[in-house]
Design a protein around this motif. Structure first.
Motif, PDB file in Angstrom:
ATOM      1  N   GLY A 105       0.925  -1.145   0.047  1.00 12.50           N
ATOM      2  CA  GLY A 105       0.076   0.019   0.019  1.00 12.50           C
ATOM      3  C   GLY A 105       0.776   1.178  -0.154  1.00 12.50           C
ATOM      4  N   SER A 106       1.867   1.438   0.709  1.00 16.08           N
ATOM      5  CA  SER A 106       2.598   2.503   0.951  1.00 16.08           C
ATOM      6  C   SER A 106       3.319   2.987  -0.471  1.00 16.08           C
ATOM      7  CB  SER A 106       3.696   2.581   1.997  1.00 16.08           C
ATOM      8  OG  SER A 106       3.099   1.993   3.128  1.00 16.08           O
ATOM      9  N   TYR A 138      -4.769   7.234   7.690  1.00 21.39           N
ATOM     10  CA  TYR A 138      -3.486   6.168   7.466  1.00 21.39           C
ATOM     11  C   TYR A 138      -3.414   5.902   6.087  1.00 21.39           C
ATOM     12  CZ  TYR A 138       0.122   3.032   8.309  1.00 21.39           C
ATOM     13  OH  TYR A 138       1.363   2.180   8.406  1.00 21.39           O
ATOM     14  N   HIS A 139      -2.054   6.185   5.552  1.00 16.89           N
ATOM     15  CA  HIS A 139      -1.675   5.995   4.218  1.00 16.89           C
ATOM     16  C   HIS A 139      -0.419   5.226   3.945  1.00 16.89           C
ATOM     17  CE1 HIS A 139      -5.133   8.790   2.995  1.00 16.89           C
ATOM     18  NE2 HIS A 139      -4.683   9.629   3.846  1.00 16.89           N
ATOM     19  N   ASP A 245      -7.796   6.534  -1.672  1.00 18.28           N
ATOM     20  CA  ASP A 245      -6.967   5.460  -0.906  1.00 18.28           C
ATOM     21  C   ASP A 245      -7.987   4.412  -0.536  1.00 18.28           C
ATOM     22  OD1 ASP A 245      -5.581   3.951   0.350  1.00 18.28           O
ATOM     23  OD2 ASP A 245      -4.473   5.444   1.841  1.00 18.28           O
ATOM     24  N   LYS A 274      -3.702  -4.354   0.308  1.00 16.30           N
ATOM     25  CA  LYS A 274      -4.155  -5.389   1.181  1.00 16.30           C
ATOM     26  C   LYS A 274      -5.391  -6.478   0.384  1.00 16.30           C
ATOM     27  CE  LYS A 274      -4.433  -2.189   5.194  1.00 16.30           C
ATOM     28  NZ  LYS A 274      -3.705  -2.778   5.980  1.00 16.30           N
TER      29      LYS A 274
END
Ligand SMILES: Cc1ncc(COP(=O)(O)O)c(C=O)c1O
Length: 443
Positions: A105-106, A138-139, A245, A274
């Protein structure tokens, strides 16, 4: 045998606990080496969307590994990459059609920030580079993504390394940052974005990023109707891109393929992670509009970016198998109906004096804990309420996902319940029973 720091050579994620050794996963359950069974009530960090031990995924993965395990993304493509691109392309929201495959994800968030920047650079707007994000979001944890992330405790140690990205408050109706009530509030929490953009200088902003439903930091925070349309309109007014996101919310988790579809909002860049691989292989994606990629092709000839493991043939084979599995088993529809059932049953927990709010959409839900139900006063962080709930539920064979600090940067306690989308109603009942047992002990 006990596993955990300081034994052995593994640098564990947490240094203050011991780890059960998991030997098998099946459906919503995990089994450790001593035969203890855990319900994976949060699918890890809301990752395990299709459950554990699905043989179809293994078959597709080993088939690809048998053909070729790796080729470099600048040199070759494979059938798995092409096939997966088509399958994902079919379900994407209108307008989004170009998919850049990555590992986490990041990483995909970094790619999104850079794409927005390069697009503007090559469109004669070189001053646009800053991305506006929300507090208690949260990213990710890489430095660019962490600069966007609004989780105070994770930012604080690294503040000198972070990029100067502005933030605005989340649509947290349970504790409205403006002390207002929906709908009389007129969606002040969305309108404030315009103020932030104007103060920072609209000509410097490339994008606004948000989780359409707030995730691991604030716990399944569903925005009020109309919120996302106001955000979209503000972005349009200033020529700013909107980054969606969907790392946690995507791939059916909230009862639609993608959470923005609940409100019919179009976005310019979408990030998936995810559940995209169900956890079977590291995989994520940064997805955008053809027109932006066309611009890069015309100007510099390509995206100035890349990683060794981007466009990974095996990851794409897994991603393809997961999409097929979700479609075949109608897991998006199931997430919606089972999610309604889960939320209804979670409401029962409000009988416990410390359950303040229960929220969510589809199978992405959260329980917020408070010291006082009436005043909504949070527990002091020193009480470590969330940690105690997590440990006690774990002991009782239920895995939950924690979140803290979202009330004021320090206090705030919640757990997320986000089981695999294959869950049956009687298994949701099992979760509720364990939660009741755990909460009774807390009381
Ligand atoms: C919404 C959101 N974005 C980005 C990330 C970062 O993903 P990763 O941990 O795979 O780097 C996460 C992870 O929790 C997330 O929930």
């Amino acid at each position: 045998m006990e596993y955990g720091y300081p034994k052995g050579h593994v640098f564990y994620r947490k240094l203050t606990r011991t780890y059960p050794l998991i030997t098998r996963g099946e459906g919503i359950y995990l089994y450790d080496e001593n035969g203890k069974r855990y319900i994976d009530g949060s699918g890890g960090a809301l990752v395990v969307n299709i459950g554990h031990g699905q043989k179809e995924i293994l078959e597709k993965m080993s088939e690809q590994m048998g053909q070729v395990g790796y080729v470099h993304g600048t040199q070759f493509t494979t059938k798995s990459i092409e096939e997966y691109g088509e399958a994902l392309g079919e379900i994407l929201p209108k307008g989004l059609g170009k998919i850049y495959f990555l590992s986490g994800g990041s990483e995909s968030i970094e790619a999104a920030i850079k794409l927005a920047r390069q697009y503007f650079l090559e469109s004669g707007q070189s001053q646009r580079w800053r991305v506006v994000a929300r507090w208690h979001s949260y990213h990710g944890n890489t430095l660019g993504a962490l600069s966007l992330t609004g989780r105070i405790s994770m930012r604080r140690p690294y503040l000198p390394l972070l990029i100067d990205f502005p933030h605005f408050p989340p649509p947290y109706c349970y504790r409205c940052p403006f002390g207002l009530t929906y709908p009389e509030c007129g969606l002040e929490c969305a309108k404030v974005l315009e103020q932030v953009i104007r103060m920072e200088g609209p000509e410097t902003i490339s994008a606004v990023i948000l989780e359409p439903i707030g995730g691991a930091t604030i716990g399944a925070l569903v925005p009020p109707d109309g919120y996302l349309s106001v955000i979209r309109a503000i972005c349009d007014r200033y020529g700013i891109l909107l980054i969606d996101d969907e790392v946690m919310t995507g791939m059916g988790r909230t009862g639609r393929w993608f959470a923005v579809e609940h409100w019919g909002i179009s976005t310019d860049i979408m990030v998936l992670g995810k559940g995209i691989s169900g956890g079977y292989f590291p995989l994520s994606a940064m997805i955008t509009r053809s027109e932006y990629v066309d611009r890069l092709k015309e100007k510099s000839g390509g995206f100035v970016h890349g990683h060794t493991f981007s466009h990974h043939p095996v990851a794409c084979a897994v991603g393809f198998a997961v999409v097929e599995y979700i479609k075949k088993n109608q897991l998006v529809e199931k997430s919606s109906s089972r999610g309604e059932y889960l939320l209804r049953r979670l409401e029962e927990l409000k009988d416990f004096s410390f359950v303040g709010d229960v929220r969510g959409k589809g199978l992405m839900t959260a329980i917020e804990f408070v010291k006082d139900q009436k005043t909504k006063e949070p527990f002091p962080r020193t009480a470590k309420f969330t940690e105690r709930v997590i440990d006690s539920a774990f002991e009782n064979g239920l895995v939950l996902y924690p979140g803290t600090g979202f009330v004021d940067g320090v206090n705030g306690d919640m757990v997320m319940v986000g089981p695999p989308l294959i869950i049956e109603e009687n298994q949701i009942d099992e979760i509720i029973e364990i939660l009741k047992k755990t909460f009774s002990k807390m009381e």
